[in-house]
Design an enzyme around this catalytic site. Sequence first.
Site: not given
Length: 568
Positions: A144, A300, A302, A298
């Site tokens: 993440s 990834d 999410d 960010d």
Amino acid sequence: MTDYKETFQTWQSADLPVDLKNDLANMSEEQMEEAFYQDMAFGTAGMRGHMGAGTNHINVVTVAKVTEALARYIDEQGQAAKDRGVVIAFDSRHHSTEFAIEASQVLSAHGIKVYRFSSLRPTPELSFAVRFLKAFAGIMITASHNSKEDNGYKVYGEDGGQMIPEAVQAVIDARAAIENPFAIQKDVNEENVQIIDDMVDNAYLAEVKTISVDHELIEREGAALKFVYTPLHGTGQYIGEKALQQAGFTNYTIVKEQAELDGDFPTVKKPNPEDPAAMALGIEYAKKEQADLVVATDPDADRMGAAVRLADGSYQVLTGNQIAALMVNYLLTAKKKTNTLPDNGAIVTSIVSSRFASEIAKSFGVTTFDVLTGFKYIAAMIDRFEEKKDYTYLFGFEESYGYLIKPFAHDKDAIQALVLFAEMAAYYKEAGRSFADGLNDLYEQFGYFEEKTIAYEFPGVSGHQEMADLMTKFRNEKLEKVAGQLVLATQDFASQTQIDRVGAEKKMPQPKANVLKYWLADGSWIALRPSGTEPKLKLYLGVVADSKKEADEKLAAYEKEMAAKVQG
């Protein structure tokens, strides 16, 4: 000879990639202990940590081992579960591609169907893909928003939410039973693997298209709205641009330096939109172009952060709680205007998020449900609503910049948030106002809400025990006052009890969790929670006041006293 030294020697004699061999060769005694004293912790958010050699690090061996454990769990569920299969996606971090391939080869060797993307994709698309393909599980290779040294492995259940605790425990037990991780079978031909790029992309984007609330507004303002978007070297750009364009937003600039897929994240210290420093380059772009706003996702995709232009030409970085409050107000206002606001509407948020959005929702007759930290609990509440038909889900969020507008994904979704945030910007622009104006209106109506999160690091072998000891200390102390304010109620989520000042006890509905929360007489609250994925103890502060000055003073007083207790 201690166990960790024996494990170290086993690794030394194994056939390992060159980078892991080099890690082993250069380890000090202290580094050796940290790398081998345990198997990396695996919880309901999967595992996350430094890349490198060792059982306590992320590498091809630890990825293969946990995937073998997952495969054994799926084997036990029968042939139907194996045929439904597992979806695998990955982000732009170092080794993410090889970890994804490693996982697919282990699953394929068990005869488990594997659906995999050939290139990086966002976490929310992985969540959607599990649901869309009716797969049994999903794996996302990502850390993440963590720094470049880290990677991670998240496991999703069949509902597209992170795997439930009972299933996680079964995987943990299966992993513990694996005696030799170097003997795990792999299908290098990946005979059971199907690449799913365009099929899932198109289906996901079709759902994202439904996020837009006011299509006529976008037709009027979408092409004129000027903004800057940065994917912070991650997965957001490809899908994010497509989502924006199909919604009708075309007048944006991509931060060129941060559009490069690079696991070193060279333009930022941490690729985290929670950190204002990560927005700095985007704000530079915005100033040059006099853009209305900056949005960032960010690595990834999410989480989404944003900065908005003020009247003097400067830019204000919004908090996750502020973004959520604005979104809730916009969504509910639009639904009320079009007579589509249900009588049983509900929003879902975490116990450490602001009460700001909850107060706004209350003014519309919408119920707020508070769940434990972790979007899997929001996903579980969505499933409950769908099963019982007692509430209609309208929005979910966490203070850490995670939002979910529509539940076709069951995890926080920055692509959905991008589209809705751009639409809100168009709404304020057409009205001749700014996001700051909109926030001030809400503050005047509901009070000035302000929050702060402080993370205290506890690294190394003793870190987890130190955090556990601190939580025990706070439980034994039983806080009576903080900075002169009476503690009206203490919530201990480990015992699932709330106790007020006179000792009256009430059972809480949330599952057990190592969290303490204190409610103060002035409406403020304080919470303590050890992170589930990082060696950090998090202190959360939330206040409400009549002005920013008063809110800042409250925050400073509570932080000073609580910091002394944590660090003393």
